[in-house]
Design a protein around this motif. Structure first.
Motif, PDB file in Angstrom:
ATOM      1  N   LYS A 288      12.802   7.824   4.204  1.00 20.59           N
ATOM      2  CA  LYS A 288      12.011   8.205   3.036  1.00 20.59           C
ATOM      3  C   LYS A 288      12.681   7.770   1.728  1.00 20.59           C
ATOM      4  O   LYS A 288      11.993   7.411   0.764  1.00 20.59           O
ATOM      5  CB  LYS A 288      11.821   9.735   3.061  1.00 20.59           C
ATOM      6  N   HIS A 289      13.993   7.817   1.687  1.00 26.57           N
ATOM      7  CA  HIS A 289      14.692   7.433   0.461  1.00 26.57           C
ATOM      8  C   HIS A 289      14.508   5.960   0.116  1.00 26.57           C
ATOM      9  O   HIS A 289      14.471   5.585  -1.054  1.00 26.57           O
ATOM     10  CB  HIS A 289      16.182   7.777   0.570  1.00 26.57           C
ATOM     11  N   GLU A 290      14.413   5.112   1.144  1.00 23.27           N
ATOM     12  CA  GLU A 290      14.210   3.692   0.849  1.00 23.27           C
ATOM     13  C   GLU A 290      12.817   3.451   0.264  1.00 23.27           C
ATOM     14  O   GLU A 290      12.608   2.517  -0.506  1.00 23.27           O
ATOM     15  CB  GLU A 290      14.421   2.843   2.111  1.00 23.27           C
ATOM     16  N   LEU A 291      11.901   4.299   0.637  1.00 22.07           N
ATOM     17  CA  LEU A 291      10.573   4.221   0.035  1.00 22.07           C
ATOM     18  C   LEU A 291      10.646   4.616  -1.447  1.00 22.07           C
ATOM     19  O   LEU A 291      10.025   3.977  -2.309  1.00 22.07           O
ATOM     20  CB  LEU A 291       9.627   5.134   0.820  1.00 22.07           C
ATOM     21  N   LEU A 292      11.433   5.633  -1.718  1.00 21.56           N
ATOM     22  CA  LEU A 292      11.617   6.036  -3.115  1.00 21.56           C
ATOM     23  C   LEU A 292      12.258   4.915  -3.921  1.00 21.56           C
ATOM     24  O   LEU A 292      11.821   4.611  -5.039  1.00 21.56           O
ATOM     25  CB  LEU A 292      12.504   7.291  -3.170  1.00 21.56           C
ATOM     26  N   MET A 293      13.242   4.278  -3.340  1.00 22.13           N
ATOM     27  CA  MET A 293      13.886   3.181  -4.059  1.00 22.13           C
ATOM     28  C   MET A 293      12.899   2.045  -4.314  1.00 22.13           C
ATOM     29  O   MET A 293      12.876   1.463  -5.396  1.00 22.13           O
ATOM     30  CB  MET A 293      15.095   2.648  -3.304  1.00 22.13           C
ATOM     31  N   ALA A 294      12.091   1.746  -3.330  1.00 28.93           N
ATOM     32  CA  ALA A 294      11.108   0.670  -3.494  1.00 28.93           C
ATOM     33  C   ALA A 294      10.154   0.965  -4.642  1.00 28.93           C
ATOM     34  O   ALA A 294       9.762   0.064  -5.389  1.00 28.93           O
ATOM     35  CB  ALA A 294      10.341   0.461  -2.189  1.00 28.93           C
ATOM     36  N   VAL A 295       9.792   2.230  -4.787  1.00 28.69           N
ATOM     37  CA  VAL A 295       8.908   2.624  -5.884  1.00 28.69           C
ATOM     38  C   VAL A 295       9.577   2.341  -7.231  1.00 28.69           C
ATOM     39  O   VAL A 295       8.991   1.724  -8.127  1.00 28.69           O
ATOM     40  CB  VAL A 295       8.541   4.123  -5.781  1.00 28.69           C
TER      41      VAL A 295
ATOM     42  N   SER B 258       4.325   5.977  11.356  1.00 32.47           N
ATOM     43  CA  SER B 258       4.233   4.543  11.098  1.00 32.47           C
ATOM     44  C   SER B 258       4.911   4.036   9.830  1.00 32.47           C
ATOM     45  O   SER B 258       5.370   2.889   9.803  1.00 32.47           O
ATOM     46  CB  SER B 258       2.758   4.130  11.104  1.00 32.47           C
ATOM     47  N   PRO B 259       5.000   4.845   8.782  1.00 25.19           N
ATOM     48  CA  PRO B 259       5.718   4.335   7.613  1.00 25.19           C
ATOM     49  C   PRO B 259       7.139   3.884   7.950  1.00 25.19           C
ATOM     50  O   PRO B 259       7.689   3.012   7.280  1.00 25.19           O
ATOM     51  CB  PRO B 259       5.727   5.535   6.660  1.00 25.19           C
TER      52      PRO B 259
ATOM     53  N   ALA C 269       1.400   8.599   4.730  1.00 24.00           N
ATOM     54  CA  ALA C 269       0.791   7.907   5.854  1.00 24.00           C
ATOM     55  C   ALA C 269      -0.726   8.126   5.866  1.00 24.00           C
ATOM     56  O   ALA C 269      -1.509   7.177   5.945  1.00 24.00           O
ATOM     57  CB  ALA C 269       1.412   8.393   7.167  1.00 24.00           C
ATOM     58  N   THR C 270      -1.125   9.385   5.747  1.00 25.64           N
ATOM     59  CA  THR C 270      -2.553   9.701   5.768  1.00 25.64           C
ATOM     60  C   THR C 270      -3.305   8.972   4.662  1.00 25.64           C
ATOM     61  O   THR C 270      -4.393   8.444   4.881  1.00 25.64           O
ATOM     62  CB  THR C 270      -2.754  11.220   5.614  1.00 25.64           C
ATOM     63  N   ALA C 271      -2.701   8.930   3.480  1.00 26.55           N
ATOM     64  CA  ALA C 271      -3.376   8.337   2.327  1.00 26.55           C
ATOM     65  C   ALA C 271      -3.596   6.836   2.487  1.00 26.55           C
ATOM     66  O   ALA C 271      -4.502   6.267   1.872  1.00 26.55           O
ATOM     67  CB  ALA C 271      -2.600   8.623   1.047  1.00 26.55           C
ATOM     68  N   VAL C 272      -2.785   6.180   3.283  1.00 25.28           N
ATOM     69  CA  VAL C 272      -3.003   4.743   3.512  1.00 25.28           C
ATOM     70  C   VAL C 272      -3.660   4.486   4.869  1.00 25.28           C
ATOM     71  O   VAL C 272      -3.838   3.335   5.270  1.00 25.28           O
ATOM     72  CB  VAL C 272      -1.697   3.921   3.428  1.00 25.28           C
TER      73      VAL C 272
ATOM     74  N   ASP D 214       0.838  -1.201   0.000  1.00 25.83           N
ATOM     75  CA  ASP D 214       0.000   0.000   0.000  1.00 25.83           C
ATOM     76  C   ASP D 214       0.875   1.254   0.000  1.00 25.83           C
ATOM     77  O   ASP D 214       0.644   2.211  -0.745  1.00 25.83           O
ATOM     78  CB  ASP D 214      -0.900   0.031   1.246  1.00 25.83           C
ATOM     79  N   LEU D 215       1.874   1.236   0.865  1.00 24.82           N
ATOM     80  CA  LEU D 215       2.753   2.399   0.974  1.00 24.82           C
ATOM     81  C   LEU D 215       3.484   2.676  -0.335  1.00 24.82           C
ATOM     82  O   LEU D 215       3.570   3.824  -0.776  1.00 24.82           O
ATOM     83  CB  LEU D 215       3.778   2.177   2.101  1.00 24.82           C
ATOM     84  N   VAL D 216       3.987   1.625  -0.960  1.00 18.56           N
ATOM     85  CA  VAL D 216       4.749   1.812  -2.207  1.00 18.56           C
ATOM     86  C   VAL D 216       3.842   2.356  -3.308  1.00 18.56           C
ATOM     87  O   VAL D 216       4.201   3.281  -4.035  1.00 18.56           O
ATOM     88  CB  VAL D 216       5.400   0.478  -2.641  1.00 18.56           C
ATOM     89  N   ARG D 217       2.660   1.789  -3.409  1.00 16.17           N
ATOM     90  CA  ARG D 217       1.736   2.207  -4.470  1.00 16.17           C
ATOM     91  C   ARG D 217       1.291   3.657  -4.280  1.00 16.17           C
ATOM     92  O   ARG D 217       1.294   4.459  -5.207  1.00 16.17           O
ATOM     93  CB  ARG D 217       0.526   1.264  -4.481  1.00 16.17           C
ATOM     94  N   VAL D 218       0.911   3.985  -3.053  1.00 23.29           N
ATOM     95  CA  VAL D 218       0.448   5.343  -2.770  1.00 23.29           C
ATOM     96  C   VAL D 218       1.596   6.350  -2.867  1.00 23.29           C
ATOM     97  O   VAL D 218       1.421   7.452  -3.393  1.00 23.29           O
ATOM     98  CB  VAL D 218      -0.205   5.390  -1.372  1.00 23.29           C
TER      99      VAL D 218
END
Lengths: 207, 207
Positions: free
Chosen positions: A63-70, A55-56, A46-49, A23-27
């Motif tokens: 935050k950068h690891e989230l960008l990489m996951a995307v 919690s993320p 966070a709010t969007a999910v 969910d986090l990656v998609r949003v």
DNA sequence: CCTACCGATCGGTAGG
DNA sequence: CCTACCGATCGGTAGG
């Protein structure tokens, strides 16, 4: 106590942690595409999910690891689709090329397909240490195109150096991310099929 | 009291306020291109031109107006060069096209020419109210290309709809901002002249 | 995954 | 154009 107010219902799967990660990656992909990496806050995501602001970081170290996951997810999906095109051994190069072009347009504009646009437009926000992993996947994607374009060039269907052709053709397609909007109701809206056809017509020289 | 420490000498003109304003626009363009609009602080820009952190706001009401000034300068310079190409009435369409392509590569990659790349990659950071003014200039630029491509199409030198051709060709060129680096010493480095030539070869179909 | 919070940064301003 | 400053925001964390 109630959570923060939301304008829209949170996009959430069940509570399986792997699904919440998805969910986090998609949003994140959607928001990064709309507002950029720096323009999107972890709180927005966070709010969007339907999570609270901290919690993320239970799912991603930063935050950068989230960008990489995307970006990784985008290349994983793109490779899956493109390798399927290539694996059909009986296909003539021209037909393979047509399908690769159409596939790439889909990767950019299909509903929920925000991962690769983020890679294209927020590449410089990715720290160098994370870039290596993404580049590895990206190289595999480029190789698929490269070999197809070399075949086309050998057949005289393309007039330029294969590597430059690859950069220019992918560039032409990628740039549609800035002007093509699938949801546009304009009368002159073009379908992805038509777009792919026109792209092939522009760059190939049938003998 | 000494100012903040700098790693490099500030890029400054004389104290004529108009020149200082130009310094800000030029340096902002370079930094926005390197690090993005959100990734660049007003302090970064101030330091690079040898001002203190609050002083840019003497020249610009806010950071977004500085962004707009960068884009406006890019289009002003681009229009100047492209209109010069068009004004040579005796030129065949094909020759006009070649020169426009070469000119556009220059706009993206000439030394100090960071304005248009900023427009391409930070467009979404520009508030709507500022977009109108930039779109007006951008439309004039597109018109130059559009009419040239219509001529080429009438002559059968291009196979696709002129508008789509414009979007795709400018896309192919614009995307070089992500992979072409003029300073690169790689053996396979290509000149802008060669790049322009290959681009024309890719998309035109001599009869 | 939430609560409660912190330290740092940043755009922008008042007054000279 | 500088000094001195403020309010808000943001990524990230400790502890549960």
């Amino acid at each position: 106590m109630p959570g923060p107010r939301r304008k829209t219902a949170p996009e959430r799967n069940d509570d399986n942690p792997a699904n919440r990660r998805e969910d986090l990656v998609r949003v994140a992909a959607r928001l990064f595409r709309e507002k950029g990496f720096d323009g999107t806050t972890v709180r927005d995501i966070a709010t969007a999910v339907g999570m609270r602001s901290g919690s993320p970081f239970y799912h991603f170290a930063n935050k950068h690891e989230l960008l990489m996951a995307v970006m990784e997810e985008g290349l994983r999906l793109g490779l899956e689709r493109s390798e399927a095109v290539i694996e059909d051994a009986g296909l003539p190069a021209m037909e393979r090329f047509k399908r690769l072009v159409r596939t790439h347009y889909g990767i950019l504009h299909d509903t929920g397909s925000d991962f690769i646009p983020v890679m294209l437009y927020d590449w410089r926000s990715l720290p160098d240490q994370y870039k290596r992993r993404i580049i590895e996947l990206k190289d595999r994607y480029d190789d698929i195109w490269q070999s197809t374009l070399e075949d086309l060039q050998r057949q005289g269907l393309i007039r330029t150096d294969a590597k430059l052709a690859r950069l220019m053709i992918l560039g032409a397609i990628n740039f549609s991310a800035t002007w093509y909007h699938a949801r546009s109701r304009a009368k002159n809206a073009v379908s992805l099929d038509a777009l792919a056809e026109q792209t092939v017509a522009l760059v190939t020289h049938p003998t």
